[in-house]
Scaffold this active site. Structure first.
Site, PDB file in Angstrom:
ATOM      1  N   HIS A 172       0.810  -1.222   0.000  1.00  0.00           N
ATOM      2  CA  HIS A 172       0.000   0.000   0.000  1.00  0.00           C
ATOM      3  C   HIS A 172       0.843   1.272   0.000  1.00  0.00           C
ATOM      4  O   HIS A 172       0.310   2.379   0.038  1.00  0.00           O
ATOM      5  CB  HIS A 172      -0.923  -0.029   1.227  1.00  0.00           C
ATOM      6  CG  HIS A 172      -2.102   0.876   1.134  1.00  0.00           C
ATOM      7  ND1 HIS A 172      -2.295   1.945   1.981  1.00  0.00           N
ATOM      8  CD2 HIS A 172      -3.163   0.880   0.288  1.00  0.00           C
ATOM      9  CE1 HIS A 172      -3.427   2.563   1.673  1.00  0.00           C
ATOM     10  NE2 HIS A 172      -3.974   1.942   0.650  1.00  0.00           N
ATOM     11  N   LYS A 174       2.931   4.443  -1.145  1.00  0.00           N
ATOM     12  CA  LYS A 174       2.892   5.337  -2.310  1.00  0.00           C
ATOM     13  C   LYS A 174       4.052   6.322  -2.206  1.00  0.00           C
ATOM     14  O   LYS A 174       4.030   7.247  -1.388  1.00  0.00           O
ATOM     15  CB  LYS A 174       1.566   6.122  -2.366  1.00  0.00           C
ATOM     16  CG  LYS A 174       0.329   5.246  -2.666  1.00  0.00           C
ATOM     17  CD  LYS A 174      -0.232   4.659  -1.403  1.00  0.00           C
ATOM     18  CE  LYS A 174      -1.350   3.689  -1.666  1.00  0.00           C
ATOM     19  NZ  LYS A 174      -2.627   4.330  -1.815  1.00  0.00           N
ATOM     20  N   ASP A 179      15.329  10.953  -9.552  1.00  0.00           N
ATOM     21  CA  ASP A 179      16.671  11.415  -9.180  1.00  0.00           C
ATOM     22  C   ASP A 179      16.699  11.718  -7.678  1.00  0.00           C
ATOM     23  O   ASP A 179      16.553  10.805  -6.881  1.00  0.00           O
ATOM     24  CB  ASP A 179      17.100  12.605 -10.038  1.00  0.00           C
ATOM     25  CG  ASP A 179      17.318  12.199 -11.502  1.00  0.00           C
ATOM     26  OD1 ASP A 179      17.522  10.988 -11.767  1.00  0.00           O
ATOM     27  OD2 ASP A 179      17.273  13.086 -12.374  1.00  0.00           O
TER      28      ASP A 179
END
Length: 512
Positions: A172, A174, A179
């Site tokens: 889950h 995110k 870079d």
């Protein structure tokens, strides 16, 4: 001032951390520096932090960052959608990889994508089919890892159908990294999250140490995940225990070791860097007048903002986010204010007990049924908003029974044509009109976040007034679209909960 005491956890204990006094220490560090006893502390300038406010802004930033990436693109999400907006993201990746291929015989750009196996495999056209062309075109530069929970195995895996198998456990996290720029959010890579599904997003610019940490974290989870192949099959890395065919205990031990190595090594690096910087600044201040030291510009400016990555992976025995969140709720002083938001109001019993039993004021923002992501869904899923209403009503009744309505206020987010997915909290110290700490990332503060899924968020602590103002405006903007919950709220026809939903909710509330 009071000392921070860690609340007891129901599960096996994590190593005890030394409590730190709430007052500022001689080094000028902030009152939350005790968190660095658990995780790495990254000190940065507040000018490197940008708070975003809209799905469209988030989507455009993703595209710009992909197009300008030179060394690495690392993206961890629940899934990648299959619509036109998602395809445009994949096209951006392809173009950037193509440029890298043409510019060098041995191209520098590496792309690593981590998704959940069950959610990413749902349907004929899915996250896997969206990404296979990249694997086929750039096999040496692209890696796609699909995390499969070790708890979905054997007869359970055989019997539970698609969609429902996602209730057992998910990847889950995110995080979107390009870079040395890192985006932390609760948003997935899907068209709704790019258009009309409200979430939270923060960009940490030019932060190589933070980018390195999350790259290593995603790599660690990727190493214990299934690897997507060019022919749409999956396989584990050589020598790695299989998540649902191999020994579960051994798999979880290996996963725990890989993730904790990342956390501990980064913490050690940051402690050494902190000590080196502190000693350098001490020497500089003793040999140079203050104005000369500032004018020389030889040293980086003192950080005014600190980033702490908080990881929660209960299947692997890692409970850092839970520990820090419980401590923050426990130690919030009288007249402090906590604004807590979740798209799915289903708090753990421990979090509810702390909110009901501690001293701070709480403003809890949650989704009204109409902006719940499951509103209007077919089948059993269509009843999920009613289940959340039932859970909300039960909690509201507890607040009223304890005569805490003034201290604890529920507010429902409502916005025509939108859904609500924002999660996190803002902490305002007593007497302050601006927050000094926020939590932002993937956890929803519910049972799933604590016990079933892989989660990550960051605690951002800042002494900078401009950044505090950014965070305050973010909070205000979300809460402006809400109404205060009262007893009359649950008398509305839209809040009617059917008897079968009331009976079933206590049995299934730990799965959604």
């Amino acid at each position: 001032s009071s000392w921070l005491l860690l609340p007891p956890l129901l599960t096996p204990p994590i190593p005890v951390i030394t409590a730190m006094p709430c007052s500022l220490c001689p080094e000028g560090a902030h009152r939350f520096q005790w968190i660095r006893n658990l995780v790495p502390e990254f000190g940065i300038s507040s000018s490197h932090v940008k708070v975003l406010s809209s799905p469209a802004e988030f989507y455009e930033l993703l595209k710009v960052q992909i197009k300008t990436a030179k060394q690495r693109v690392v993206m961890a999400s629940l899934y990648l959608g299959t619509g036109l907006l998602e395809q445009e993201l994949v096209n951006c990746l392809e173009e950037t990889l193509e440029k890298s291929l043409q510019a060098n015989e041995s191209p520098n750009l590496r792309v690593s994508i981590l998704l959940d196996y069950t959610r990413g495999s749902r349907g004929r056209k899915n996250s896997r089919t969206m990404l296979i062309p990249l694997l086929q075109r750039f096999p040496e530069q692209v890696r796609v890892s699909l995390f499969h929970t070790p708890n979905l195995r054997g007869l359970l895996k055989l019997l539970i159908p698609e969609r429902f198998n996602e209730t057992i456990g998910l990847q889950h996290i995110k995080v979107y990294l390009f870079d040395d720029n890192v985006i932390l959010s609760g948003a997935n890579l899907s068209d709704l999250y790019f258009t009309n599904r409200q979430d939270r997003y923060v960009l940490l610019q030019d932060s190589p140490e933070i980018a390195d940490f999350f790259t290593e974290l995603v790599d660690a989870i990727g190493d214990v995940s299934l690897q997507l192949q060019q022919d749409d099959t999956v396989q584990m890395m050589e020598g790695m225990v299989h998540p649902y065919q191999g020994d579960k205990v051994r798999y979880c031990e290996i996963a725990n070791r890989r993730v904790m190595e990342v956390i501990d090594s980064a913490r050690t690096r940051q402690e050494l860097l902190h000590a080196k910087t502190f000693h350098s600044s001490q020497q500089g201040s003793s040999t140079l007048p203050q104005h000369d030291s500032e004018a020389s510009g030889g040293l980086k400016p003192e950080p005014d903002t600190w980033i702490y990555p908080l990881i929660q992976m209960k299947p692997f025995g890692i409970q850092i986010d839970e520990m820090v969140t419980e401590t923050l709720l426990t130690e919030a002083e009288r007249d402090a204010r906590i604004y807590l938001t979740t798209g799915y109001f289903n708090l753990t019993q421990a979090y509810m007990d702390l909110i009901l039993g501690t001293r701070a004021e709480y403003r809890i923002l949650l989704a009204s049924p109409e902006v719940n992501g499951f509103f209007g869904a077919k089948g059993v899923a269509g009843a999920i908003p009613s289940a959340y209403v039932y859970i909300e009503h039960q909690f509201y009744n507890e607040v009223c029974c304890l005569h805490q309505q003034e201290r604890i206020q529920l507010q429902e987010y409502s916005r025509a044509g939108w859904t609500f997915h924002a999660k996190g909290l803002w902490l305002y110290l007593a007497g302050s009109s601006l927050p000094c700490l926020t939590l932002i990332g993937s956890p929803n503060f519910g049972y799933r976040s604590v016990h079933r899924d892989l989660e990550a968020q960051v605690a951002i602590v800042t002494e900078n007034k401009a950044l505090q103002q950014q965070l305050h405006q973010e909070q205000e903007q979300l809460y402006l679209c809400s109404g205060v919950v009262s007893s009359s709220t649950f008398e509305q026809p839209s809040r009617h909960v059917k008897l079968w939903v009331k009976l079933v909710t206590p049995l299934i509330k730990n799965f959604f």
